[in-house]
Design a protein around this motif. Sequence first.
Motif: not given
Length: 292
Positions: A7, A9, A11, A28, A46, A48-49, A51, A80
């Motif tokens: 996962k 993320r 930011s 992404r 997702t 926020t980022g 998978n 991650c």
Amino acid sequence: MKYYVTKFRISAPDVQGDYLSERLQAARDILAALVAQVGYESFEETDTGLNGYVPADIFHQETLDECLEDFPIDSLQITCETEELEDADWNATWEQEGFEPIYIGDRCVIHNLSRPAEKEFPYDIVIDAKQSFGTGTHETTRLIVSSLLDMDLEGKRVLDCGCGTGILSIVASKRGAKEVVSYDIDDWCTQNTEHNAQLNDVKNLEVLLGDAHVLSHVSGIFDVVLANINRNILLADMPRFKEVMTHGSILIISGFYEEDSMVLAEKAGKLGMSLIFANSENNWCMLQFRIE
């Protein structure tokens, strides 16, 4: 086969509003391209980022960390965490819901069993994806399918490298190829390719399990070679592709960004291949070469 999910993320403390949304989508795409080079096969966006899904037997944390160090956007931060998934059909929800039909001009529609096309097309391709990449939703798949629709494949012998769902093999067969050979390193993909070939009544397709080394067990020469794989694998495998090609054979590659096209074209040139066509969509690139 066991899989891990990582996962990711993304930011950006100093970026806000619509600009953040644009940067997030670009991040992404770049992130997916980077980690695909270390074995990640499927992705799910997702809020926020991203998978990413990778076979457990090839996951290596240090390799992933080194890959993320090369992320080219300094203003974004990527964190991650990775966890093991059950050895089950982890894509079951996506497969059940399916995907919206993909239209390539007025010539071809790609859809799954639960979402048929609303009207008839010259080429109607059914893809029942089972943990495999290549439904037509990705730019690289659409770019190659579009090229196949423009080519005369009647009576040609076609090789599909890294076949995924088998979509490129199926389109090639529908376009008149006399024989199609495909291979993939993932047994899920080879099984799914055979399944989708049956759904589309394709009977001239041979599916092999393995990487480019399987070509040493394949006899004969191919008129067209297709490879929708990441840049590093393409660079490593192009010499093997050359071994099963001859004068006039066409190589169509995708799975990389426009900025990677130069190094791939240089590699092809050293192998005696000339660039004859290029196309792109959302910075994803497709190149066609011919052996002179």
